[in-house]
Design an enzyme around this catalytic site. Structure first.
Site, PDB file in Angstrom:
ATOM      1  N   ASN A 167       0.821  -1.205   0.000  1.00  0.00           N
ATOM      2  CA  ASN A 167       0.000   0.000   0.000  1.00  0.00           C
ATOM      3  C   ASN A 167       0.859   1.262   0.000  1.00  0.00           C
ATOM      4  O   ASN A 167       0.428   2.311   0.449  1.00  0.00           O
ATOM      5  CB  ASN A 167      -0.922  -0.003   1.230  1.00  0.00           C
ATOM      6  N   THR A 168       2.081   1.141  -0.511  1.00  0.00           N
ATOM      7  CA  THR A 168       2.975   2.291  -0.609  1.00  0.00           C
ATOM      8  C   THR A 168       2.980   2.772  -2.047  1.00  0.00           C
ATOM      9  O   THR A 168       3.275   2.011  -2.964  1.00  0.00           O
ATOM     10  CB  THR A 168       4.404   1.919  -0.178  1.00  0.00           C
ATOM     11  N   GLU A 325      -0.337   5.490  14.249  1.00  0.00           N
ATOM     12  CA  GLU A 325       0.384   4.583  13.354  1.00  0.00           C
ATOM     13  C   GLU A 325       1.827   4.480  13.847  1.00  0.00           C
ATOM     14  O   GLU A 325       2.501   5.492  14.024  1.00  0.00           O
ATOM     15  CB  GLU A 325       0.336   5.139  11.931  1.00  0.00           C
TER      16      GLU A 325
END
Length: 487
Positions: A167-168, A325
């Site tokens: 998901n980068t 996060e």
């Protein structure tokens, strides 16, 4: 959201130098630090084990310095805020000092805004700082073997030419360059890692069917950093976006207030960073700041009266006011973890993440295998195609029509931008695709050679010509492009 190598335990859980150290160059030797868990050191061990633990701790810091150096030297945001490091081939411990300085500055900023805390606020702060946290990495990939979990950063996977999906994206890399970290959501309840996580999403996103949970006391965490939100988007999803609607619905005003950006300075994407030493104090002070600004008296009473008495209640508060996060540098490899299935995995997810054990469980007939093959074609998953070819028998008619939900016919899918030359070659070699068959839908009349030329894919052009692609069938505007591509 969103690689773990682990270090020795420390007598003092929050040493002053946790985020910094003496500048030291490790050079190219660091490239050899990969997936082996590093030794722990504990009181009572003999001198040899203690020495090994110190070496492990040093190596973890040295690897972490490279991750922070990559971020601070290449992220455009840090250049804009004046916090950038000079680009180098290798980074010393000054990269960790940069984190330490930013963390202290961000903590001082919120403390200055608050001024003196009253007794209830002091008690709340102490309660949060004394709490045991757990970090949750969600994924569809096979990240463990039942005994050890190994989770690598996007940067490390790219260097090793491995990928299980991620998901980068390019924007993340350009703005923050934090792709050499492993991302985790935070569980604040204090429950054991073997208890199922209370949270299954991060910033509205479901990142996977499985959660890998580790304690905040894990040595690798000591070199990590925390943001109060998704580091890139830097916005807390409030109101109807929040994961726990049953909780947010009880405090409507809080729900409206929680949807916000959390930043220091003029750039709203400048999410404050906090090192391991400062992270719990930062969460506590930012919660107190939110409560002072809130108009929701019922919510404030709940925090002081109930959230301090119950771990799950505190977790609901902190995962509604924030979407914290945590980021571990480069790699986490540990046996001290728990894996939790959160929901059934979809076939598409198993293919996208190249999770072959899950794929084996999900593919029970040839129809499933054909659908999995279409997903693999669309995502260019060579390893999945090789697995399917080795375990199932197919015929050309299996691929004559795309299943529901797929938008391109076979020949177009095999040759579109980003398509795999390996997969194309496998289909042409087996006679499952006709090399010169014209497209019937998108770009009707073009052939696979047109696509390969249009996308400038020399390797694909060579494969198509090997299998008999006719250049005379090229669209007129692609013929000269082919000559230039082959020149």
């Amino acid at each position: 959201m969103r690689v773990e190598t682990h270090s020795p335990s420390f007598t003092n859980p929050n040493p002053a130098e946790a985020c910094s150290g003496d500048p030291t160059e490790m050079g190219s030797r660091l490239s050899g630090v990969s997936r082996a868990p590093l030794p722990h050191a504990a009181a009572g061990r003999d001198g040899e084990a203690a020495a090994a633990g110190k070496i492990g701790a040093f190596l973890r810091k040295a690897v972490a310095a490279q991750s922070y150096g990559l971020m601070f030297a290449n992220g455009k945001l840090f250049e804009a805020t004046g916090d950038a490091l000079e680009k180098r081939e290798q980074y010393g411990f000054s990269a960790l000092k940069r984190l330490d300085g930013l963390s202290r500055r961000n903590l001082d900023a919120v403390a200055a805004r608050l001024g003196a805390l009253d007794s209830a606020e002091q008690a709340l702060k102490q309660h949060i700082m004394a709490g045991a946290w757990h970090f949750r990495h969600q994924s569809n990939a096979a990240l463990d073997d039942g005994e050890k979990a190994t989770i690598a950063s996007n940067h490390l996977l790219s260097r090793q030419a491995r990928s299980s999906g991620g998901n980068t994206f390019a924007d993340d890399k350009a703005l923050l360059s934090n792709h050499d970290f492993v991302f985790f959501g935070v569980e604040f309840s204090g429950r054991d890692k073997n208890d199922k996580p209370l949270n299954h999403k991060h910033s509205t996103m479901d990142f996977g069917a499985n959660a890998y949970v580790v304690s905040d006391a894990l040595p690798a965490c000591r070199n990590g950093y925390l943001t109060l939100t998704d580091h890139f988007f830097n916005r807390v999803p409030g109101g109807r976006e929040a994961e726990h609607q049953d909780f947010v619905g009880r405090f409507a005003q809080m729900g409206r207030e929680s949807g916000r950006w959390i930043h220091e300075g003029k750039y709203r994407q400048n999410a404050p960073l906090f090192c391991y030493r400062d992270m719990k104090a930062a969460v506590a002070l930012h919660l107190i700041e939110f409560m002072r600004n809130s108009q929701d008296e019922a919510f404030k009473a709940y925090v002081f009266d109930q959230a301090t008495q119950s771990g799950p209640a505190l977790d609901r508060v902190l995962n509604s006011v924030f979407q914290a996060e945590f980021h571990i540098p480069r790699l986490m490899a540990t046996t001290d973890y728990a894996k939790h299935p959160l929901r059934p995995m979809l076939l598409k997810e198993a293919v996208d993440s190249v999770n072959l054990p899950a794929l084996s469980d999900l593919v029970s007939n040839r129809g499933d295998a054909v659908t999995a093959m279409w997903h693999a074609i669309n995502k260019g998953k060579d390893e999945v195609v090789a697995y399917l070819l080795g375990n199932w028998q197919f015929e050309a008619k299996d691929f004559s029509h795309a299943p529901a939900g797929f938008y391109h016919e076979l020949n177009y899918a095999l040759s579109e931008s980003g398509a795999s030359v390996y997969i194309l070659d496998q289909f042409l070699s087996r006679g499952w695709a006709a090399v010169n068959a014209p497209f019937e839908h998108v770009n009707r009349g073009d052939t696979m050679l047109d696509n390969a030329v249009k996308y400038g894919n020399r390797e694909m052009v060579a494969a198509l010509i090997k299998h008999g692609a006719d250049r005379n069938l090229l669209s007129k505007w692609h013929k000269s492009d082919l000559d230039a591509l082959l020149a």
